[in-house]
Write an enzyme that holds these catalytic residues in place. Structure first.
Site, short mmCIF file in Angstrom:
data_model
loop_
_atom_site.label_atom_id
_atom_site.label_comp_id
_atom_site.label_asym_id
_atom_site.label_seq_id
_atom_site.Cartn_x
_atom_site.Cartn_y
_atom_site.Cartn_z
N HIS A 98 -38.33 -0.27 60.38
CA HIS A 98 -39.54 0.43 59.97
C HIS A 98 -39.93 1.51 60.97
O HIS A 98 -39.51 1.48 62.13
CB HIS A 98 -40.69 -0.56 59.78
CG HIS A 98 -40.55 -1.40 58.56
ND1 HIS A 98 -41.52 -2.27 58.15
CD2 HIS A 98 -39.55 -1.48 57.62
CE1 HIS A 98 -41.14 -2.87 57.03
NE2 HIS A 98 -39.94 -2.41 56.70
N GLU A 100 -42.69 2.08 62.51
CA GLU A 100 -43.44 1.59 63.67
C GLU A 100 -42.50 1.08 64.76
O GLU A 100 -42.68 1.38 65.93
CB GLU A 100 -44.40 0.47 63.25
CG GLU A 100 -45.43 0.88 62.23
CD GLU A 100 -45.01 0.64 60.77
OE1 GLU A 100 -45.90 0.42 59.94
OE2 GLU A 100 -43.80 0.70 60.47
N CYS A 124 -46.68 -3.71 58.07
CA CYS A 124 -46.39 -5.06 57.59
C CYS A 124 -46.58 -6.06 58.75
O CYS A 124 -46.82 -5.67 59.89
CB CYS A 124 -44.97 -5.14 57.05
SG CYS A 124 -43.69 -5.04 58.33
N CYS A 127 -44.17 -5.53 61.75
CA CYS A 127 -44.57 -4.40 62.59
C CYS A 127 -45.86 -4.71 63.35
O CYS A 127 -46.01 -4.28 64.50
CB CYS A 127 -44.73 -3.13 61.74
SG CYS A 127 -43.13 -2.53 61.14
#
Length: 192
Positions: A98, A100, A124, A127
């Site tokens: 992801h 992040e 999420c 993260c």
């Protein structure tokens, strides 16, 4: 002493009676950082979700950016990009990193403790754990379209427990256009 100013035609001239003022339509810091996150997202090869993140320190300096993509050294032509399949191993979810995570890993400083993360999509739970462990102090996100999914509910629980505030970014404009030709337009000062 005469002031030097730029006329509408882009020429310098001296004038003691008029005053040149700064642009009023410049990007404010939050708009700028969210725009950097969105620009970073354009690097993503994901056909359905392009997400970017931008980490900023207390001095408004960018210390990390990232976008969603496959891990370094893993051929993204050999891994799946689909969202649904009979076998979870044939979806992107078990492979993709992801935005992040990539922003934290791509940091250009010793750490990101006390920084703010600007991200296109609410993080999420996975993260959120990384954000907490990295010491990020605030999250600014644009979209929360998966608000009711278990991953996002868990994320909010974790962030609340860690006392990390998160707030939705409310843009003043819906679009920022990057025009590479604008540098060649009249009005741009040339000092050469």
């Amino acid at each position: 002493m005469d002031q030097i100013q730029l006329s509408e035609g882009g020429h310098l001239h001296g004038n003691s009676s008029s005053k040149t003022t700064k642009r009023e339509d410049y990007l404010e810091w939050p708009e700028y950082f969210m725009a950097v996150a969105f620009l970073s997202a354009q690097r993503s090869k994901d056909p359905s979700s392009q997400v970017g993140a931008c980490i900023v320190n207390q001095e408004n300096k960018i210390v990390g950016i990232g976008y969603n993509g496959m891990p370094n050294g893993c051929d993204d032509d050999l891994l799946p990009w689909c969202r649904a399949a009979d076998n979870p191993l044939d979806t992107k979810y078990l492979y993709v990193c992801h935005a992040e995570l990539n922003a934290i890993m791509n940091k250009n400083s010793a750490d990101v403790k006390g920084c703010t993360m600007y991200v296109a999509l609410f993080p999420c739970n996975e993260c959120a754990k990384l954000i907490i462990q990295a010491g990020i102090k605030e999250i600014v996100y644009l979209s929360d379209k998966y608000h009711d999914k278990p991953e996002m509910i868990a994320s909010r629980r974790l962030l609340d427990m860690a006392k990390i505030p998160f707030r939705q970014f409310k843009p003043k404009r819906t679009e920022i256009v990057i025009d590479f030709n604008s540098i060649n337009q009249p009005g741009m000062l040339s000092l050469q």
